[in-house]
Each structure stands twice: as structure tokens, then as C-alpha cells.
Design a protein around this motif. Structure first.
Motif, PDB file in Angstrom:
ATOM      1  N   ASP A  87       0.809  -1.213   0.000  1.00 55.98           N
ATOM      2  CA  ASP A  87       0.000   0.000   0.000  1.00 55.98           C
ATOM      3  C   ASP A  87       0.848   1.271   0.000  1.00 55.98           C
ATOM      4  OD1 ASP A  87      -2.274  -1.541   0.041  1.00 55.98           O
ATOM      5  OD2 ASP A  87      -2.661  -1.287   2.185  1.00 55.98           O
ATOM      6  N   LEU A  88       2.088   1.168   0.479  1.00 55.77           N
ATOM      7  CA  LEU A  88       2.933   2.355   0.630  1.00 55.77           C
ATOM      8  C   LEU A  88       3.919   2.544  -0.521  1.00 55.77           C
ATOM      9  CD1 LEU A  88       3.629   2.044   4.460  1.00 55.77           C
ATOM     10  CD2 LEU A  88       2.202   3.769   3.333  1.00 55.77           C
ATOM     11  N   ARG A  89       3.809   1.724  -1.548  1.00 50.89           N
ATOM     12  CA  ARG A  89       4.793   1.799  -2.637  1.00 50.89           C
ATOM     13  C   ARG A  89       4.602   2.995  -3.561  1.00 50.89           C
ATOM     14  NH1 ARG A  89       4.930  -4.704  -3.391  1.00 50.89           N
ATOM     15  NH2 ARG A  89       6.422  -5.073  -1.702  1.00 50.89           N
ATOM     16  N   THR A  90       3.554   3.751  -3.378  1.00 53.92           N
ATOM     17  CA  THR A  90       3.368   4.952  -4.198  1.00 53.92           C
ATOM     18  C   THR A  90       4.101   6.164  -3.608  1.00 53.92           C
ATOM     19  OG1 THR A  90       1.310   5.465  -3.024  1.00 53.92           O
ATOM     20  CG2 THR A  90       1.136   4.174  -5.071  1.00 53.92           C
ATOM     21  N   MET A  91       4.599   6.062  -2.391  1.00 51.40           N
ATOM     22  CA  MET A  91       5.319   7.172  -1.766  1.00 51.40           C
ATOM     23  C   MET A  91       6.653   7.381  -2.469  1.00 51.40           C
ATOM     24  SD  MET A  91       4.753   6.822   2.364  1.00 51.40           S
ATOM     25  CE  MET A  91       5.560   8.405   2.651  1.00 51.40           C
ATOM     26  N   SER A  92       7.065   8.627  -2.566  1.00 52.86           N
ATOM     27  CA  SER A  92       8.377   8.923  -3.141  1.00 52.86           C
ATOM     28  C   SER A  92       9.469   8.522  -2.147  1.00 52.86           C
ATOM     29  CB  SER A  92       8.492  10.413  -3.459  1.00 52.86           C
ATOM     30  OG  SER A  92       8.599  11.174  -2.267  1.00 52.86           O
ATOM     31  N   HIS A  93      10.664   8.285  -2.654  1.00 52.87           N
ATOM     32  CA  HIS A  93      11.751   7.887  -1.748  1.00 52.87           C
ATOM     33  C   HIS A  93      12.087   9.020  -0.786  1.00 52.87           C
ATOM     34  CE1 HIS A  93      14.911  10.215  -3.899  1.00 52.87           C
ATOM     35  NE2 HIS A  93      14.231   9.895  -4.984  1.00 52.87           N
ATOM     36  N   ARG A  94      11.959  10.268  -1.236  1.00 55.39           N
ATOM     37  CA  ARG A  94      12.252  11.388  -0.337  1.00 55.39           C
ATOM     38  C   ARG A  94      11.234  11.466   0.787  1.00 55.39           C
ATOM     39  NH1 ARG A  94      16.582  12.027   0.174  1.00 55.39           N
ATOM     40  NH2 ARG A  94      16.986  12.371  -2.049  1.00 55.39           N
ATOM     41  N   ASP A  95       9.953  11.260   0.458  1.00 54.81           N
ATOM     42  CA  ASP A  95       8.917  11.264   1.495  1.00 54.81           C
ATOM     43  C   ASP A  95       9.122  10.111   2.475  1.00 54.81           C
ATOM     44  OD1 ASP A  95       7.731  13.506   0.459  1.00 54.81           O
ATOM     45  OD2 ASP A  95       6.133  12.428  -0.595  1.00 54.81           O
ATOM     46  N   LEU A  96       9.552   8.954   1.958  1.00 55.83           N
ATOM     47  CA  LEU A  96       9.815   7.810   2.834  1.00 55.83           C
ATOM     48  C   LEU A  96      10.927   8.121   3.822  1.00 55.83           C
ATOM     49  CD1 LEU A  96       9.638   4.679   0.484  1.00 55.83           C
ATOM     50  CD2 LEU A  96       8.223   5.119   2.503  1.00 55.83           C
ATOM     51  N   GLU A  97      11.997   8.704   3.306  1.00 50.08           N
ATOM     52  CA  GLU A  97      13.127   9.051   4.176  1.00 50.08           C
ATOM     53  C   GLU A  97      12.697  10.030   5.256  1.00 50.08           C
ATOM     54  OE1 GLU A  97      17.399  11.412   3.896  1.00 50.08           O
ATOM     55  OE2 GLU A  97      16.509  10.577   2.064  1.00 50.08           O
ATOM     56  N   GLU A  98      11.962  11.068   4.860  1.00 53.48           N
ATOM     57  CA  GLU A  98      11.510  12.071   5.831  1.00 53.48           C
ATOM     58  C   GLU A  98      10.539  11.472   6.843  1.00 53.48           C
ATOM     59  OE1 GLU A  98       9.946  15.305   3.605  1.00 53.48           O
ATOM     60  OE2 GLU A  98      11.911  15.936   2.832  1.00 53.48           O
TER      61      GLU A  98
END
Length: 273
Positions: A87-98
Motif C-alpha cells: 500500500d505504501l509503494r506509491t510514496m516517493s523515496h524522499r517522502d519515505l526518508e523524511e
């Protein structure tokens, strides 16, 4: 093993900072790298940590809300970690890191101001806040290890290894019960060599036990977090009780894990976290 709660949280912080430094240098493509966890990329390991950091904070600060949300997850099946990752694979890598940085920062603030003996709900039996902190350390080390392995980055010896090893020893009965097995009466002696400078040998159990697990602490932690098959480690496992345990050892909550196949044999099983 006496509890040093402040030291435990400092160990979580060390493992967190190390992981963040690696994440900050990743290219967008590297965030999509496959990890040793079947079907999971680097991004999934990070979203998993962030999601369950937030869940742990909710369990401490609003236990009724946590019980409601966790019941809904479990009702959909015990594969909920995989469903959350998808479900969370649409998040950008930058948003994931933050997200991970924010969720871990806020969780550590909550843990530092909470009585370590306080009880909190989780996905299974309730636990103490100190146990939750140890579990977050273990999860960070284990999922971080998957990321390091995927990137070919060395995982430096963690000051939290002893706490994770202690969790692995403490979940002896849990691992048997989770797999529908009776909890054996014979004790298992665990003797681990620390990779940390000036650290003594770490031991658990009776010195005269007929069953034993002896070897490097990191190898033991890799097995109890199901990041390595015991056949691919330098552990010396003696006795039928110890041998069975090392085949099912599980230091994390959730459904019984299938572990990872030996690197010497073709992969025939899926990854369980």
C-alpha cells in the motif's frame, strides 16, 4: 541482564543514525533495489520501520486507538506487513526518508519520557515499554541489515547487539508456542562472543546444560531475527533442543516465520518478517 533503559535508547539512536546516513546517499534506483527479504525492496524496509514506529507511539500514547487499528489489520490476515508494504509503494523515496526520520525522532521522544515498566498493547500479548524499545532496536538492526546486504554496505557492529541477543534468548518459549510445539524443559546454554571492543563473553543459561548454542553474537542475532539460516553461520549448536530452537527461533511478533533457506541450497521458501 539488568536493564539500562537510557543506554538501550542510546543504542536505538546509534543504529538509527547509521541507517539514515546510508539512506541519504541512495539514488532513486537504489531505493527500488531488491533486498534478501522475498518481494521487498529497500523502500519496503524503510516504510515498514516508519509504519511500526508510528504504531508503537500510538500504543503508548493512545492504547485504545491502537487496539482498534491493530484489530482491523489482523482481521485482514496475518500477512499485514506485506499488505502495508504494498500500500505504501506509491510514496516517493524522499517522502519515505523524511517519514522514517520523523517517526523515529518522535518515538524516541515518547520512549524517553515514558516509564520503561509501563505496559502497552501490541500485535499479540501486551508488553512493557522497555520491551517495545528493545523490539524497535531489533527491527532497526534486522531491516537495516537487509538494506545493507542489498546495497553491499558493511553493517558495523552494533552496541545494541547484546540487547537483541537477550531478546532472542528470552523468546525461546514464544518461538515454540508460535509453532505449535511444547516448550522443552531442558535448558539451553547460550555463549556468545561479542564483536565490540573490550566486551566480555555474553552468557545465558546453566553452565552444565546438555544443549548449547556457542559462537559469534552477530551470527546468533542473524538467526533469531531470521536473517540467516543457522547452517550459514559459525554457531555451534549442540543437542536436540538447541537444534530445534535454532530452526524456529523468532525474536519478532507476528505469524511464525519460515526463515531463510541455506545459501548452499536453492531457495524454496518465502520470506517472513
Amino acid at each position: 541482564m539488568a536493564l539500562d533503559y537510557v543506554g538501550l535508547l542510546d543504542d536505538v539512536d546509534v543504529e538509527t543514525v547509521r541507517l539514515i546516513l546510508v539512506l541519504r546517499d541512495l539514488t532513486p534506483d537504489q531505493w527500488e533495489n531488491d533486498t534478501p527479504a522475498n518481494g521487498w525492496g529497500v523502500r519496503d524496509q524503510v516504510s515498514h520501520l516508519a509504519f511500526f514506529d508510528d504504531a508503537a507511539r500510538t500504543a503508548i500514547e493512545d492504547p485504545d486507538r491502537f487496539r482498534e487499528e491493530s484489530a482491523a489489520l489482523i482481521a485482514g490476515g496475518m500477512d499485514f506487513p506485506d499488505r502495508i508494504a504494498r500500500d505504501l509503494r506509491t510514496m516517493s523515496h524522499r517522502d519515505l526518508e523524511e517519514w522514517f526520520i520523523h517517526s523515529r525522532t518522535e518515538l524516541l521522544k515518547t520512549l524517553r519520557r515514558t516509564d520503561p515498566k509501563a505496559r502497552m498493547p501490541w500485535y499479540g500479548p501486551d508488553m512493557s515499554v522497555a520491551s517495545s524499545a528493545t523490539a524497535r532496536l531489533m527491527e532497526t538492526w534486522a531491516h537495516g541489515r537487509d538494506i545493507y546486504d542489498a546495497l553491499g554496505v558493511r553493517h558495523a557492529p552494533s552496541p545494541g547487539l547484546r540487547s537483541i541477543a537477550h531478546l532472542g534468548v528470552s523468546t525461546f518459549a514464544f518461538a515454540h508456542q508460535l509453532n505449535g510445539l511444547p516448550v522443552p524443559d531442558p535448558p539451553v546454554r547460550v555463549v556468545l562472543q561479542s564483536p565490540l571492543p573490550d566486551a566480555n563473553e555474553w552468557t545465558w543459561g546453566s553452565a552444565d546444560a546438555e544443549n548449547s548454542v556457542v559462537g559469534p553474537a552477530e551470527d546468533f542475532v542473524l538467526v533469531v531475527t531470521q536473517r540467516r539460516n543457522v547452517a550459514d553461520t559459525r554457531l555451534v549448536v549442540t543437542g536436540p533442543v538447541a537444534q530445534t530452537w535454532m530452526g524456529i527461533a523468532q525474536a519478532f511478533a507476528g505469524a511464525p516465520g519460515s526463515g531463510r533457506p541455506s545459501l548452499a541450497a536453492p531457495s524454496t521458501t518465502g520470506e517472513t518478517r
